[in-house]
Write a protein that holds these residues in place. Structure first.
Motif, PDB file in Angstrom:
ATOM      1  N   ALA A   1     -25.311  60.848 -21.507  1.00 37.88           N
ATOM      2  CA  ALA A   1     -25.776  62.075 -20.853  1.00 37.88           C
ATOM      3  C   ALA A   1     -24.675  63.132 -20.833  1.00 37.88           C
ATOM      4  O   ALA A   1     -24.932  64.327 -21.082  1.00 37.88           O
ATOM      5  CB  ALA A   1     -26.244  61.762 -19.439  1.00 37.88           C
ATOM      6  N   LEU A   2     -23.450  62.726 -20.532  1.00 35.65           N
ATOM      7  CA  LEU A   2     -22.331  63.673 -20.497  1.00 35.65           C
ATOM      8  C   LEU A   2     -22.020  64.208 -21.894  1.00 35.65           C
ATOM      9  O   LEU A   2     -21.675  65.388 -22.045  1.00 35.65           O
ATOM     10  CB  LEU A   2     -21.096  63.005 -19.894  1.00 35.65           C
ATOM     11  CG  LEU A   2     -21.263  62.460 -18.467  1.00 35.65           C
ATOM     12  CD1 LEU A   2     -19.979  61.785 -18.007  1.00 35.65           C
ATOM     13  CD2 LEU A   2     -21.663  63.563 -17.501  1.00 35.65           C
ATOM     14  N   GLU A   3     -22.147  63.356 -22.887  1.00 32.26           N
ATOM     15  CA  GLU A   3     -21.916  63.796 -24.258  1.00 32.26           C
ATOM     16  C   GLU A   3     -23.007  64.759 -24.711  1.00 32.26           C
ATOM     17  O   GLU A   3     -22.739  65.718 -25.450  1.00 32.26           O
ATOM     18  CB  GLU A   3     -21.870  62.594 -25.191  1.00 32.26           C
ATOM     19  CG  GLU A   3     -21.522  62.946 -26.630  1.00 32.26           C
ATOM     20  CD  GLU A   3     -21.343  61.713 -27.486  1.00 32.26           C
ATOM     21  OE1 GLU A   3     -20.295  61.587 -28.133  1.00 32.26           O
ATOM     22  OE2 GLU A   3     -22.270  60.862 -27.489  1.00 32.26           O
ATOM     23  N   ALA A   4     -24.234  64.547 -24.242  1.00 26.21           N
ATOM     24  CA  ALA A   4     -25.352  65.407 -24.649  1.00 26.21           C
ATOM     25  C   ALA A   4     -25.141  66.849 -24.214  1.00 26.21           C
ATOM     26  O   ALA A   4     -25.590  67.782 -24.897  1.00 26.21           O
ATOM     27  CB  ALA A   4     -26.664  64.866 -24.073  1.00 26.21           C
ATOM     28  N   VAL A   5     -24.465  67.052 -23.095  1.00 31.91           N
ATOM     29  CA  VAL A   5     -24.201  68.426 -22.627  1.00 31.91           C
ATOM     30  C   VAL A   5     -22.792  68.885 -22.972  1.00 31.91           C
ATOM     31  O   VAL A   5     -22.392  70.002 -22.627  1.00 31.91           O
ATOM     32  CB  VAL A   5     -24.432  68.536 -21.105  1.00 31.91           C
ATOM     33  CG1 VAL A   5     -25.852  68.161 -20.745  1.00 31.91           C
ATOM     34  CG2 VAL A   5     -23.441  67.696 -20.315  1.00 31.91           C
ATOM     35  N   GLY A   6     -22.025  68.025 -23.647  1.00 31.00           N
ATOM     36  CA  GLY A   6     -20.666  68.396 -24.036  1.00 31.00           C
ATOM     37  C   GLY A   6     -19.777  68.702 -22.856  1.00 31.00           C
ATOM     38  O   GLY A   6     -18.927  69.606 -22.925  1.00 31.00           O
ATOM     39  N   LEU A   7     -19.925  67.931 -21.757  1.00 35.04           N
ATOM     40  CA  LEU A   7     -19.165  68.248 -20.548  1.00 35.04           C
ATOM     41  C   LEU A   7     -17.668  68.091 -20.795  1.00 35.04           C
ATOM     42  O   LEU A   7     -17.193  67.033 -21.214  1.00 35.04           O
ATOM     43  CB  LEU A   7     -19.598  67.336 -19.394  1.00 35.04           C
ATOM     44  CG  LEU A   7     -18.914  67.631 -18.051  1.00 35.04           C
ATOM     45  CD1 LEU A   7     -19.289  69.020 -17.547  1.00 35.04           C
ATOM     46  CD2 LEU A   7     -19.277  66.569 -17.012  1.00 35.04           C
ATOM     47  N   LEU A   8     -16.931  69.158 -20.479  1.00 37.24           N
ATOM     48  CA  LEU A   8     -15.472  69.166 -20.570  1.00 37.24           C
ATOM     49  C   LEU A   8     -14.882  69.162 -19.174  1.00 37.24           C
ATOM     50  O   LEU A   8     -15.440  69.736 -18.244  1.00 37.24           O
ATOM     51  CB  LEU A   8     -14.990  70.395 -21.327  1.00 37.24           C
ATOM     52  CG  LEU A   8     -15.511  70.566 -22.757  1.00 37.24           C
ATOM     53  CD1 LEU A   8     -15.042  71.895 -23.335  1.00 37.24           C
ATOM     54  CD2 LEU A   8     -15.074  69.408 -23.639  1.00 37.24           C
ATOM     55  N   GLY A   9     -13.737  68.505 -19.015  1.00 35.21           N
ATOM     56  CA  GLY A   9     -13.062  68.488 -17.728  1.00 35.21           C
ATOM     57  C   GLY A   9     -12.713  69.893 -17.280  1.00 35.21           C
ATOM     58  O   GLY A   9     -12.349  70.748 -18.084  1.00 35.21           O
ATOM     59  N   ARG A  10     -12.832  70.118 -15.979  1.00 32.31           N
ATOM     60  CA  ARG A  10     -12.604  71.457 -15.441  1.00 32.31           C
ATOM     61  C   ARG A  10     -11.195  71.631 -14.893  1.00 32.31           C
ATOM     62  O   ARG A  10     -10.937  72.534 -14.121  1.00 32.31           O
ATOM     63  CB  ARG A  10     -13.630  71.755 -14.346  1.00 32.31           C
ATOM     64  CG  ARG A  10     -15.080  71.820 -14.826  1.00 32.31           C
ATOM     65  CD  ARG A  10     -15.237  72.815 -15.966  1.00 32.31           C
ATOM     66  NE  ARG A  10     -16.608  73.276 -16.103  1.00 32.31           N
ATOM     67  CZ  ARG A  10     -17.456  72.887 -17.035  1.00 32.31           C
ATOM     68  NH1 ARG A  10     -17.068  71.978 -17.937  1.00 32.31           N
ATOM     69  NH2 ARG A  10     -18.687  73.380 -17.092  1.00 32.31           N
ATOM     70  N   GLY A  11     -10.285  70.757 -15.287  1.00 27.08           N
ATOM     71  CA  GLY A  11      -8.880  70.938 -14.963  1.00 27.08           C
ATOM     72  C   GLY A  11      -8.192  71.668 -16.098  1.00 27.08           C
ATOM     73  O   GLY A  11      -8.783  72.511 -16.766  1.00 27.08           O
ATOM     74  N   GLY A  12      -6.940  71.336 -16.362  1.00 27.34           N
ATOM     75  CA  GLY A  12      -6.198  72.067 -17.368  1.00 27.34           C
ATOM     76  C   GLY A  12      -6.487  71.674 -18.803  1.00 27.34           C
ATOM     77  O   GLY A  12      -6.440  72.505 -19.699  1.00 27.34           O
TER      78      GLY A  12
END
Length: 419
Positions: free
Chosen positions: A59-70
């Motif tokens: 599911a996370l890969e499907a939306v291309g979720l990137l970490g919101r830190g640095g």
């Protein structure tokens, strides 16, 4: 696009900025009335869905979720690097030590249950009950503690005050501190997924990332991806500072032009915070982490700061450089010797007693030689400011000053006590 949600109502504690959603609020849903308690959270987001590690990563890969830190690292890749089982840890890094960044502490204060949903979702997928949240801001700590008390599924969540400064908030430094060691990054570049808390594999990310994990499962990948840029769908939190139309924390869809957030006018613009990059105008840049990184302007922790025309811009840069030097862990030469020397050279440049080339040479000695990325980020902050401030530097060189006061548009030197 303009802001379509009112800033948070009521007085806010110190350290928590007004928060506004542009378009449909997701992370900030329900926060126009203040902190979202459990009943309100459930009405907005429902009971959190659970998934095993395979399905959550998909599911996370499907939306291309990137970490919101640095680092903006793909979250699915990090999850797949973790073993499933009791020995793993989940670490929510809320040690937001940069004075310019307020998004994570504001999110913990206003929407603590969304953060907990994400952390517990990851813990369930990894089949571990070891969840630790480290928090620097006292108001955010109080809100998260109240949220833990409000729900039965968070009884094993451990909240830890963490006030070890900017470098001490680096995730490997946090892991060392939680393991009983000093809050400084180790000299070797070992990922937390290999060697984290207590030497065990640790899934670690910043606060906003965990909230997005919860949203991906609550909305489903298809609905989550209906807003934002094609390369990075969804929304993101930013801290806007200085001479911008809307100061404070904002939630916006990715893909917006930077000019919509900070205005189209030329002038010194800092992208990414105190380890970030200076540019002279937003131009055609858009709020898309992959695109910004490709342009050499990574978003890092989501700070956009435009210096007002009435301040001494060179003085602002030198002040922050001094703060960065003071935040050094003092364990390697580039930080212990290099950052103070760079700051001194900047101050001499401001008084007309040094040249741009001297500053550039000092900054060029730092990258790639430290035990962590702090000297690299500080060098980038200073070096990229030089061409942007070329005209002002020429004035300082001629007159020893620019004639403008130092307004402190970039906050520095403020350390909040831990809860």
């Amino acid at each position: 696009m303009t802001a379509t949600a009112e800033p948070t109502h009521g007085p806010l504690p110190a350290g928590i900025m007004p928060a506004t959603a542009w378009g449909t609020a997701r992370l900030l849903a329900g926060t126009t009335s203040g902190r979202v308690d459990l009943a309100r959270h459930r009405a907005l987001h429902g009971v959190p869905r659970r998934a095993d590690a395979h399905h959550l990563a998909a599911a996370l890969e499907a939306v291309g979720l990137l970490g919101r830190g640095g680092a903006a690292f793909p979250v699915a890749t990090k999850l797949r690097a973790m073993p499933v089982g009791r020995r793993g840890h989940v670490l929510v890094n809320g040690s937001e030590g940069e004075p310019a960044s307020h998004k994570d502490r504001t999110l913990m204060y206003l929407a603590p249950h969304l953060v907990l949903d994400g952390a517990l979702t990851v813990a369930h997928a990894l089949e571990t009950e070891r969840v630790t949240v480290v928090i620097e801001d006292p108001s955010a700590f109080s809100s998260m503690a109240a949220a833990v008390r409000e729900r039965t599924d968070a009884r094993r969540v451990r909240l830890v005050p963490h006030d070890h400064g900017y470098v001490g908030g680096e995730v490997r430094a946090v892991s060392r501190a939680l393991s009983g060691g000093p809050a400084v990054p180790p000299g070797r570049r070992v990922l937390p997924t290999e060697h984290g808390i207590g030497g065990q594999p640790t899934f670690a990310s910043n606060v906003e990332t965990f909230a997005h994990v919860a949203l991906v499962l609550a909305l489903g990948p298809e609905e989550y991806g209906t807003v934002g840029a094609s390369g990075e769908p969804g929304t993101t939190l930013l801290t806007l500072l200085g001479d911008v139309p809307h100061r404070g924390v904002v939630e916006v869809p990715t893909g917006l032009p930077l000019s919509a957030l900070v205005g189209p006018e030329p002038g010194p613009l800092l992208v990414g915070g105190y380890h970030g990059t200076w540019i002279d105008r937003p131009g055609e840049l858009t709020l898309d982490r992959p695109a910004l990184r490709a342009a050499g302007v990574p978003l890092n922790a989501g700070v956009l700061a435009r210096l007002p025309g009435g301040t001494c811009a060179l003085g602002e840069v030198a002040t922050v450089a001094g703060w960065l030097a003071s935040e050094s862990a003092g364990q390697c030469g580039p930080c212990f010797f290099g950052l103070p020397a760079l700051t001194d050279t900047l101050h001499r440049l401001a008084s007309g007693r040094a040249t741009t080339e001297e500053v550039r040479r000092r900054a060029g000695l730092l990258p790639g030689r430290g035990a962590c990325a702090h000297p690299d980020g500080a060098a980038r902050f200073v070096a990229t400011a030089l061409p942007v401030l070329e005209d002002e530097i020429a004035t300082h060189r001629t007159h020893g000053h620019c004639g403008r006061p130092l307004l402190g548009a970039l906050p520095a030197g403020i350390r909040r006590a831990a809860a």
